[in-house]
Design a protein around this motif. Structure first.
Motif, mmCIF file in Angstrom:
data_model
loop_
_atom_site.group_PDB
_atom_site.id
_atom_site.type_symbol
_atom_site.label_atom_id
_atom_site.label_comp_id
_atom_site.label_asym_id
_atom_site.label_seq_id
_atom_site.Cartn_x
_atom_site.Cartn_y
_atom_site.Cartn_z
ATOM 1 N N TYR A 48 -29.156 -3.259 29.506
ATOM 2 C CA TYR A 48 -30.080 -2.486 30.316
ATOM 3 C C TYR A 48 -29.878 -0.992 30.068
ATOM 4 O O TYR A 48 -28.749 -0.514 30.002
ATOM 5 C CB TYR A 48 -29.881 -2.784 31.801
ATOM 6 N N MET A 82 -41.500 2.337 22.259
ATOM 7 C CA MET A 82 -40.438 1.407 21.933
ATOM 8 C C MET A 82 -40.777 0.634 20.664
ATOM 9 O O MET A 82 -41.923 0.296 20.436
ATOM 10 C CB MET A 82 -40.226 0.399 23.067
ATOM 11 N N ASP A 116 -38.058 -8.380 24.758
ATOM 12 C CA ASP A 116 -37.716 -7.107 25.379
ATOM 13 C C ASP A 116 -38.863 -6.626 26.258
ATOM 14 O O ASP A 116 -40.024 -6.919 25.996
ATOM 15 C CB ASP A 116 -37.417 -6.053 24.312
ATOM 16 N N ASN A 117 -38.514 -5.846 27.296
ATOM 17 C CA ASN A 117 -39.550 -5.335 28.185
ATOM 18 C C ASN A 117 -38.982 -4.192 29.003
ATOM 19 O O ASN A 117 -37.814 -3.842 28.863
ATOM 20 C CB ASN A 117 -40.091 -6.443 29.086
ATOM 21 N N PHE A 118 -39.802 -3.631 29.876
ATOM 22 C CA PHE A 118 -39.341 -2.577 30.761
ATOM 23 C C PHE A 118 -40.068 -2.662 32.087
ATOM 24 O O PHE A 118 -41.113 -3.308 32.214
ATOM 25 C CB PHE A 118 -39.519 -1.188 30.136
ATOM 26 N N CYS A 119 -39.499 -2.026 33.086
ATOM 27 C CA CYS A 119 -40.083 -1.967 34.415
ATOM 28 C C CYS A 119 -39.977 -0.523 34.887
ATOM 29 O O CYS A 119 -38.902 0.066 34.832
ATOM 30 C CB CYS A 119 -39.327 -2.899 35.362
ATOM 31 N N GLN A 120 -41.077 0.042 35.347
ATOM 32 C CA GLN A 120 -41.058 1.413 35.850
ATOM 33 C C GLN A 120 -41.418 1.394 37.333
ATOM 34 O O GLN A 120 -42.422 0.804 37.730
ATOM 35 C CB GLN A 120 -42.050 2.274 35.077
ATOM 36 N N THR A 125 -36.922 3.977 35.466
ATOM 37 C CA THR A 125 -37.373 3.067 34.416
ATOM 38 C C THR A 125 -36.179 2.256 33.936
ATOM 39 O O THR A 125 -35.124 2.806 33.645
ATOM 40 C CB THR A 125 -37.979 3.843 33.233
ATOM 41 N N VAL A 126 -36.355 0.945 33.893
ATOM 42 C CA VAL A 126 -35.313 0.040 33.405
ATOM 43 C C VAL A 126 -35.846 -0.645 32.157
ATOM 44 O O VAL A 126 -36.891 -1.294 32.197
ATOM 45 C CB VAL A 126 -34.939 -1.024 34.465
ATOM 46 N N TYR A 127 -35.135 -0.453 31.049
ATOM 47 C CA TYR A 127 -35.475 -1.101 29.790
ATOM 48 C C TYR A 127 -34.522 -2.270 29.603
ATOM 49 O O TYR A 127 -33.319 -2.122 29.768
ATOM 50 C CB TYR A 127 -35.308 -0.134 28.612
ATOM 51 N N CYS A 141 -33.261 -4.832 26.814
ATOM 52 C CA CYS A 141 -33.231 -5.162 25.385
ATOM 53 C C CYS A 141 -32.404 -6.424 25.203
ATOM 54 O O CYS A 141 -31.211 -6.442 25.524
ATOM 55 C CB CYS A 141 -32.621 -4.017 24.583
#
Length: 107
Positions: free
Chosen positions: A47, A67, A74-78, A91-93, A95
């Motif tokens: 993370y 990205m 993989d994804n992210f949440c803002q 923001t959490v990425y 991987c």
């Protein structure tokens, strides 16, 4: 306003002192704890977390990210948040840790 004088120059020393004081004020007497809320998800991810905190004074704020990753894993949440005085954007990425070929790497 005359920007030619020394007072208008960016002072790394002044900024360094202010940032160190802010860090000390927030983190003194706080113990590092690697077991955070994301860890119990037990997902094979690394993370990366960023946080923007900005005074709410009528100015706008925009963020963007680019990205290059595995779009299937993989994804992210803002998460935006605000109150009367400030804006906050976390923001959490996520991987994915690829261990698909772990047996081949050991050989």
């Amino acid at each position: 306003m005359d920007f030619q004088d020394d007072a208008a120059e960016f002072s790394s020393e002044d900024v360094d002192t202010i940032v160190k004081n802010a860090i000390t004020g927030c983190l003194t007497d706080v113990m590092y704890n690697p077991k955070k809320e994301l860890q119990p998800l037990n997902k094979p991810y690394k993370y990366i977390i960023t946080c923007i905190i900005m005074q709410k004074n009528g100015a706008g704020v925009n963020t963007c990210a680019s990205m290059v990753w595995d779009t299937t894993k993989d994804n992210f949440c803002q998460v935006p948040w605000e109150n009367q005085n400030m804006h906050c954007i976390v923001t959490v990425y996520g991987c994915a840790v690829h261990i698909d070929n772990a047996n081949e790497l050991e050989s």
